[in-house]
Design a protein around this motif. Structure first.
Motif, PDB file in Angstrom:
ATOM      1  N   LYS A   1       1.645  -7.540   9.340  1.00 12.50           N
ATOM      2  CA  LYS A   1       0.567  -8.420   8.882  1.00 12.50           C
ATOM      3  C   LYS A   1       0.389  -8.334   7.362  1.00 12.50           C
ATOM      4  N   ILE A   2       0.486  -7.134   6.822  1.00 11.12           N
ATOM      5  CA  ILE A   2       0.359  -6.963   5.376  1.00 11.12           C
ATOM      6  C   ILE A   2       1.477  -7.696   4.649  1.00 11.12           C
ATOM      7  N   GLU A   3       2.705  -7.513   5.114  1.00 10.85           N
ATOM      8  CA  GLU A   3       3.853  -8.116   4.432  1.00 10.85           C
ATOM      9  C   GLU A   3       3.868  -9.637   4.565  1.00 10.85           C
ATOM     10  N   LYS A   4       3.277 -10.148   5.626  1.00  8.46           N
ATOM     11  CA  LYS A   4       3.242 -11.593   5.863  1.00  8.46           C
ATOM     12  C   LYS A   4       2.102 -12.269   5.111  1.00  8.46           C
ATOM     13  N   SER A   5       1.097 -11.508   4.711  1.00 10.65           N
ATOM     14  CA  SER A   5      -0.140 -12.069   4.163  1.00 10.65           C
ATOM     15  C   SER A   5       0.036 -12.592   2.735  1.00 10.65           C
ATOM     16  N   SER A   6      -0.740 -13.620   2.389  1.00  8.71           N
ATOM     17  CA  SER A   6      -0.784 -14.141   1.017  1.00  8.71           C
ATOM     18  C   SER A   6      -1.885 -13.477   0.193  1.00  8.71           C
ATOM     19  N   TRP A   7      -2.640 -12.544   0.802  1.00 10.54           N
ATOM     20  CA  TRP A   7      -3.667 -11.795   0.086  1.00 10.54           C
ATOM     21  C   TRP A   7      -3.023 -10.622  -0.644  1.00 10.54           C
ATOM     22  N   ASN A   8      -3.727 -10.088  -1.641  1.00 14.85           N
ATOM     23  CA  ASN A   8      -3.203  -8.967  -2.437  1.00 14.85           C
ATOM     24  C   ASN A   8      -3.827  -7.625  -2.084  1.00 14.85           C
ATOM     25  N   ARG A   9      -5.028  -7.651  -1.499  1.00 14.99           N
ATOM     26  CA  ARG A   9      -5.760  -6.412  -1.211  1.00 14.99           C
ATOM     27  C   ARG A   9      -6.054  -6.325   0.282  1.00 14.99           C
ATOM     28  N   PHE A  10      -5.935  -5.131   0.830  1.00 20.42           N
ATOM     29  CA  PHE A  10      -6.031  -4.954   2.275  1.00 20.42           C
ATOM     30  C   PHE A  10      -6.933  -3.770   2.618  1.00 20.42           C
ATOM     31  N   LYS A  11      -7.737  -3.958   3.650  1.00 16.98           N
ATOM     32  CA  LYS A  11      -8.483  -2.853   4.240  1.00 16.98           C
ATOM     33  C   LYS A  11      -7.899  -2.624   5.629  1.00 16.98           C
ATOM     34  N   VAL A  12      -7.256  -1.482   5.798  1.00 16.90           N
ATOM     35  CA  VAL A  12      -6.571  -1.177   7.053  1.00 16.90           C
ATOM     36  C   VAL A  12      -7.492  -0.325   7.923  1.00 16.90           C
ATOM     37  N   LYS A  13      -7.805  -0.840   9.090  1.00 20.75           N
ATOM     38  CA  LYS A  13      -8.636  -0.104  10.036  1.00 20.75           C
ATOM     39  C   LYS A  13      -7.777   0.915  10.781  1.00 20.75           C
ATOM     40  N   CYS A  14      -8.335   2.091  10.994  1.00 20.67           N
ATOM     41  CA  CYS A  14      -7.601   3.097  11.754  1.00 20.67           C
ATOM     42  C   CYS A  14      -8.550   3.824  12.697  1.00 20.67           C
ATOM     43  N   LYS A  15      -7.988   4.327  13.755  1.00 15.95           N
ATOM     44  CA  LYS A  15      -8.748   5.097  14.739  1.00 15.95           C
ATOM     45  C   LYS A  15      -8.163   6.495  14.748  1.00 15.95           C
ATOM     46  N   GLY A  16      -8.792   7.392  14.004  1.00 11.68           N
ATOM     47  CA  GLY A  16      -8.221   8.712  13.807  1.00 11.68           C
ATOM     48  C   GLY A  16      -7.154   8.687  12.726  1.00 11.68           C
ATOM     49  N   LEU A  17      -6.655   9.859  12.395  1.00 11.78           N
ATOM     50  CA  LEU A  17      -5.676   9.996  11.306  1.00 11.78           C
ATOM     51  C   LEU A  17      -4.294  10.316  11.845  1.00 11.78           C
TER      52      LEU A  17
END
Length: 329
Positions: free
Chosen positions: A141-157
């Motif tokens: 999704k990040i590589e496909k996106s035309s946006w420059n900034r991303f907030k990645v949701k995670c569940k645990g580390l």
């Protein structure tokens, strides 16, 4: 002045997954304040982990409607003082405060940024949210996106996922929605590469922040821990940044004060959002000239937006320049 309201359903373009659960829709309470054929709009949404019940808000609106409709048109700061006497939940307070700013600006024929002398150029660029998913899907999704900034949701580390995200060499923030352990936090703030994330948001449950150390490598950002102005000084040893959301703090009026105070204390600031239509996002956009970060992708995530106004395109915040908050249905 008259008031009307209705509940709207916001349908998400795809399932939105965070550590608290999975969501395909949200309910929103749309509030309209009217005077001399001008209409101001505000909005709040039902968020389960905030225990929001919109039906209770409507009962409250019916209770205070006579008091609201008796009010003369006064400056929004004075109107907020009146609202503050009514024992309102911050979410409902925000909807009313934003609706009044929109109405007042339309009556004065001035935009919110004009009324408050807020810069309208060089605005913070918004991130777009990447839901909890398999790391390969998130990267796709990040590589496909035309946006420059991303907030990645995670569940645990997952340390392997952290390393894969860093190898992308993109502008990425992490938001665990309080799902990191104390041990996860210690590792991240001692991990030098962790400084490459633009920020790491709300790592622990509300109140469990004392494991954090702002002097470490991680740019810890308070979200649910930073509810209002009173929380800022207490959080100072632990967080470098704060996420200011209108619904959390009670609207544009307290948000302005919260941004000012946060800057005085040395925090980096972000204007954030929840799943909202352009009604809510228009209000957030007008503060982007004052903050270091923006996360205003809420309307971009829904398929049935019912308003126009200020908006975000590929991360760029575009102000309409129209009076008030520029909101039209």
């Amino acid at each position: 002045m008259t008031i009307n309201w209705e509940i709207k359903e916001l349908k998400l373009k795809e399932t939105f997954s965070i550590s608290y659960g999975n969501y395909d829709k949200r309910e929103a309470l749309l509030v309209r304040l009217s005077h001399l054929n001008r209409h101001g709009y505000g909005e709040c949404v039902a968020i389960d982990y905030y225990h929001i019940d919109l039906k209770r808000f409507i009962i409250k609106l019916k209770e205070i409607q006579p008091l609201l409709e008796k009010q003369k048109i006064i400056h929004p700061a004075d109107f907020f003082l009146f609202l503050s006497t009514l024992d309102l939940h911050p979410f409902l307070l925000s909807a009313l405060d934003c609706a009044y700013w929109d109405l007042f600006g339309k009556l004065e024929n001035k935009s919110f940024t004009e009324l408050n002398q807020i810069p309208s150029e060089s605005l913070a660029e918004s991130s777009i949210t990447i839901s909890v998913a398999d790391i390969d899907e998130q990267i796709r999704k990040i590589e496909k996106s035309s946006w420059n900034r991303f907030k990645v949701k995670c569940k645990g580390l997952d340390k392997n996922n952290i390393e894969q995200l860093l190898r992308l060499n993109r502008d990425i923030a992490l938001d665990s929605n309080a799902s990191f352990t104390d041990q996860d936090c210690l590792w991240l703030q001692e991990y030098e590469m962790g400084s490459q994330f633009s920020y790491l948001e709300q790592p622990r449950p509300v109140g469990a922040y004392k494991i954090l150390n702002k002097k470490g490598f991680a740019n810890w950002m308070a979200d649910e821990d930073a509810q209002n102005l009173n929380s800022l000084e207490e959080l100072l040893p632990y967080y470098k940044s704060v996420n200011i959301k209108l619904m959390k703090c009670g609207g544009l009026t307290p948000a302005l004060e919260m941004i000012r105070k946060a800057k005085e204390l040395g925090y980096k600031t972000m204007i954030g959002c929840m799943t909202e239509s352009t009604v809510g996002i228009s209000a957030g956009c007008v503060l982007a000239g004052l903050t270091d970060f923006a996360d205003l992708d809420g309307a971009n995530l829904i398929s049935n937006d019912y308003a126009s106004g200020n908006f975000v395109k590929n991360g760029n915040i575009i102000l309409s320049g129209k009076p008030g908050l520029g909101i039209e249905l």
